[in-house]
Design an enzyme around this catalytic site. Structure first.
Site, mmCIF file in Angstrom:
data_model
loop_
_atom_site.group_PDB
_atom_site.id
_atom_site.type_symbol
_atom_site.label_atom_id
_atom_site.label_comp_id
_atom_site.label_asym_id
_atom_site.label_seq_id
_atom_site.Cartn_x
_atom_site.Cartn_y
_atom_site.Cartn_z
ATOM 1 C CG HIS A 135 8.646 5.879 14.016
ATOM 2 N ND1 HIS A 135 9.103 4.590 14.258
ATOM 3 C CD2 HIS A 135 7.516 5.710 13.275
ATOM 4 C CE1 HIS A 135 8.268 3.713 13.709
ATOM 5 N NE2 HIS A 135 7.287 4.378 13.106
ATOM 6 N NE ARG A 179 -3.619 -2.264 2.646
ATOM 7 C CZ ARG A 179 -3.284 -3.475 3.096
ATOM 8 N NH1 ARG A 179 -2.040 -3.732 3.487
ATOM 9 N NH2 ARG A 179 -4.189 -4.437 3.158
ATOM 10 C CB ILE A 180 3.277 2.637 2.481
ATOM 11 C CG1 ILE A 180 2.228 2.689 3.597
ATOM 12 C CG2 ILE A 180 4.215 3.846 2.569
ATOM 13 C CD1 ILE A 180 2.788 2.497 5.008
ATOM 14 C CD GLU A 214 12.112 4.000 15.661
ATOM 15 O OE1 GLU A 214 10.948 3.783 16.054
ATOM 16 O OE2 GLU A 214 12.423 4.069 14.475
ATOM 17 C CB CYS A 217 9.660 -4.562 2.612
ATOM 18 S SG CYS A 217 11.351 -4.276 3.137
ATOM 19 N N PRO A 218 7.860 -4.645 5.214
ATOM 20 C CG PRO A 218 6.003 -6.002 5.562
ATOM 21 C CD PRO A 218 6.955 -5.565 4.494
ATOM 22 C CG ASN A 256 8.618 6.569 5.272
ATOM 23 O OD1 ASN A 256 8.786 5.726 4.393
ATOM 24 N ND2 ASN A 256 7.709 7.524 5.172
ATOM 25 C CB SER A 257 9.624 0.575 6.204
ATOM 26 O OG SER A 257 8.807 -0.532 6.508
ATOM 27 N NE ARG A 258 8.005 -1.087 12.517
ATOM 28 C CZ ARG A 258 7.006 -0.225 12.338
ATOM 29 N NH1 ARG A 258 7.216 0.917 11.710
ATOM 30 N NH2 ARG A 258 5.796 -0.502 12.795
ATOM 31 C CG ASP A 294 9.723 8.935 10.140
ATOM 32 O OD1 ASP A 294 9.968 9.895 10.905
ATOM 33 O OD2 ASP A 294 8.648 8.300 10.164
HETATM 34 N N1 NAD Z 1 7.189 5.303 9.751
HETATM 35 C C1 NAD Z 1 5.911 5.122 9.989
HETATM 36 O O1 NAD Z 1 5.309 5.967 10.664
HETATM 37 C C2 NAD Z 1 5.162 3.938 9.417
HETATM 38 C C3 NAD Z 1 3.759 3.977 9.368
HETATM 39 C C4 NAD Z 1 3.068 2.900 8.836
HETATM 40 C C5 NAD Z 1 3.757 1.802 8.370
HETATM 41 N N2 NAD Z 1 5.116 1.774 8.447
HETATM 42 C C6 NAD Z 1 5.860 0.614 7.932
HETATM 43 O O2 NAD Z 1 5.514 0.446 6.565
HETATM 44 C C7 NAD Z 1 5.435 -0.945 6.301
HETATM 45 C C8 NAD Z 1 4.621 -1.181 5.053
HETATM 46 O O3 NAD Z 1 3.268 -0.815 5.269
HETATM 47 P P1 NAD Z 1 2.166 -1.091 4.125
HETATM 48 O O4 NAD Z 1 0.905 -0.512 4.617
HETATM 49 O O5 NAD Z 1 2.672 -0.687 2.796
HETATM 50 O O6 NAD Z 1 2.102 -2.677 4.189
HETATM 51 P P2 NAD Z 1 1.646 -3.654 3.024
HETATM 52 O O7 NAD Z 1 1.439 -4.970 3.687
HETATM 53 O O8 NAD Z 1 0.528 -3.071 2.244
HETATM 54 O O9 NAD Z 1 2.922 -3.728 2.072
HETATM 55 C C9 NAD Z 1 4.099 -4.386 2.408
HETATM 56 C C10 NAD Z 1 4.646 -5.015 1.131
HETATM 57 O O10 NAD Z 1 5.929 -5.568 1.414
HETATM 58 C C11 NAD Z 1 6.024 -6.788 0.697
HETATM 59 N N3 NAD Z 1 7.048 -7.650 1.264
HETATM 60 C C12 NAD Z 1 6.953 -8.515 2.291
HETATM 61 N N4 NAD Z 1 8.125 -9.163 2.467
HETATM 62 C C13 NAD Z 1 8.967 -8.684 1.533
HETATM 63 C C14 NAD Z 1 10.310 -8.973 1.182
HETATM 64 N N5 NAD Z 1 11.008 -9.905 1.856
HETATM 65 N N6 NAD Z 1 10.862 -8.300 0.169
HETATM 66 C C15 NAD Z 1 10.145 -7.372 -0.524
HETATM 67 N N7 NAD Z 1 8.854 -7.071 -0.266
HETATM 68 C C16 NAD Z 1 8.286 -7.728 0.757
HETATM 69 C C17 NAD Z 1 4.639 -7.390 0.768
HETATM 70 O O11 NAD Z 1 4.437 -8.362 -0.258
HETATM 71 C C18 NAD Z 1 3.766 -6.158 0.599
HETATM 72 O O12 NAD Z 1 3.447 -5.928 -0.763
HETATM 73 C C19 NAD Z 1 4.852 -1.514 7.591
HETATM 74 O O13 NAD Z 1 5.165 -2.888 7.737
HETATM 75 C C20 NAD Z 1 5.529 -0.679 8.645
HETATM 76 O O14 NAD Z 1 6.733 -1.296 9.042
HETATM 77 C C21 NAD Z 1 5.828 2.806 8.956
HETATM 78 O O1 DGY Z 2 3.668 0.771 11.807
HETATM 79 C C1 DGY Z 2 3.086 1.830 12.034
HETATM 80 O O2 DGY Z 2 1.874 1.971 11.811
HETATM 81 C C2 DGY Z 2 3.856 3.017 12.560
HETATM 82 O O3 DGY Z 2 5.164 2.669 12.869
HETATM 83 C C3 DGY Z 2 3.215 3.655 13.756
HETATM 84 O O4 DGY Z 2 3.191 2.798 14.824
#
Ligand code: NAD
Ligand code: DGY
Length: 320
Positions: A287, A160-161, A268, A210-211, A237-239, A263
């Site tokens: 973050h 999604r993101i 953290e 990616c997660p 800005n994932s992890r 981010d």
């Molecule tokens: N910084 C923030 O404030 C913040 C906020 C929300 C989410 N996040 C992070 O963003 C991440 C993604 O969120 P999202 O809503 O897009 O999730 P999502 O599940 O829609 O998308 C994650 C994508 O990663 C892919 N993926 C899984 N394992 C993988 C790998 N080994 N290699 C490549 N791709 C892989 C999945 O197939 C999926 O398409 C979350 O897991 C979270 O860690 C951070």
């Molecule tokens: O994964 C998330 O949604 C963000 O890191 C906020 O907690």
């Protein structure tokens, strides 16, 4: 039925309401709980049936010490702080909140990229400090300024993101490459899916979406960086643990990586000795991609829906 929120402050520092959750059970909200002291986490969960967390870890030990736990709900999309495999073994469903922050987090990735390209904050600050007033020329810039049109962004994790970031970058004229183990049709409309080595070789900007899983931890390390273009920019800005921070700091200091927008970091809040704090051209924010009120309101609303669905016997958004 007891519900405990372990770390409610960042979700609701006072501008939202826990009222709807309160209607579902005997609710206790802690602003914050130690992330390292398991005894504190265990005593706060006590005999609660529903545990709600954002960043407080729920480990195997904690689940074993709190047999009352029947359901865990994240105030987040990322669920790496919970031992989700063990939770599944114990029959404890874990729900996250998907989608609440797609717009904000994609927007923030682009905000970091634009800051790297233009250093807006730096230039504004130096103008306020008098640098323009005393400049010999009618303008100045302290960093190379970068046009994105025609450049290539490679996105690792095109869910999604990742797709949201890709859409915005594409609207700025960038070519989008994506790496994801589950390519899908909506992704194909935005990007060309490629393997990781191709993404590293062709991208001017690499964005991580990616997660954090065991297989993605440290995905950006010195070997991966060696495969990237000289002068690549990296956004995360994932992890934090997706990146081996010393390797990125070395690459920033050598110029192999020309800039990074982060981010998230490995620990953290950030530790004072994090090598990225002293690395060249490294933007670090605390973050906050997820934190606009609109997004946090959606977390609140969807968490209420998650708990209601659990209570109705059909939990939704279960990730384990
Ligand atoms: N910084 C923030 O404030 C913040 C906020 C929300 C989410 N996040 C992070 O963003 C991440 C993604 O969120 P999202 O809503 O897009 O999730 P999502 O599940 O829609 O998308 C994650 C994508 O990663 C892919 N993926 C899984 N394992 C993988 C790998 N080994 N290699 C490549 N791709 C892989 C999945 O197939 C999926 O398409 C979350 O897991 C979270 O860690 C951070
Ligand atoms: O994964 C998330 O949604 C963000 O890191 C906020 O907690």
């Amino acid at each position: 039925m007891k519900i405990v929120v372990l770390d409610g402050y960042t979700e609701n520092p006072g501008d939202l309401s826990w009222g709807e959750l309160e209607k579902l059970g005997e609710l206790t909200v802690y602003d914050r709980t130690s992330v390292t002291d398991e005894n504190e986490i265990i005593s706060r969960i006590g005999d609660a049936e529903v545990v709600i967390t954002n960043k407080t870890p729920i480990t195997k030990n904690i689940m074993d010490a709190c047999p009352g736990i029947k359901y865990i709900a994240m105030l987040a999309t990322g669920y790496n702080v919970v031992d989700y495999v063990y939770a599944r073994e114990k029959g404890i469903p874990l729900s996250n909140v998907p989608s609440y922050g797609t717009a904000s987090v994609g927007q923030f990735a682009i905000a970091m990229l634009l800051e790297l390209c233009h250093h807006v904050a730096h230039h504004s600050q130096t103008v306020h400090e008098g640098k323009w007033e005393h400049c010999q020329d009618w303008c100045y810039w302290d960093y190379p300024l970068i046009e994105l049109d025609g450049k290539t962004m490679g996105i690792i994790g095109f869910g999604r993101i990742g797709q949201q970031t890709g859409k915005i970058a594409k609207a700025m004229g960038m070519n989008i490459l994506a790496y994801d183990n589950y390519p899908n049709e909506s992704g194909k409309e935005i990007a060309e899916y490629v393997d990781l080595d191709t993404l590293y070789a062709k991208s001017d900007v690499i964005a991580l979406h990616c997660p954090l899983f065991p297989e993605t931890q440290g995905i950006i390390n010195k070997d991966a960086i060696a495969k990237m273009k000289d002068g690549v920019m990296i956004l995360n800005n994932s992890r934090g643990p997706l990146i081996v921070e010393q390797d990125l700091a070395d690459a920033l200091n050598s110029g192999k990586v020309s800039g990074a927008g982060l981010d998230v970091v490995s620990t953290e809040p950030i530790k004072g000795d994090n090598p990225l704090l002293k690395a060249k051209n490294c933007i670090i924010t605390p973050h906050i991609s997820w934190a606009p009120k609109e997004s946090r309101q959606r977390i609140m609303d969807h968490t209420v829906e998650n708990v209601k669905a659990y209570l109705a016997g059909a939990p939704i958004h279960v990730v384990n």
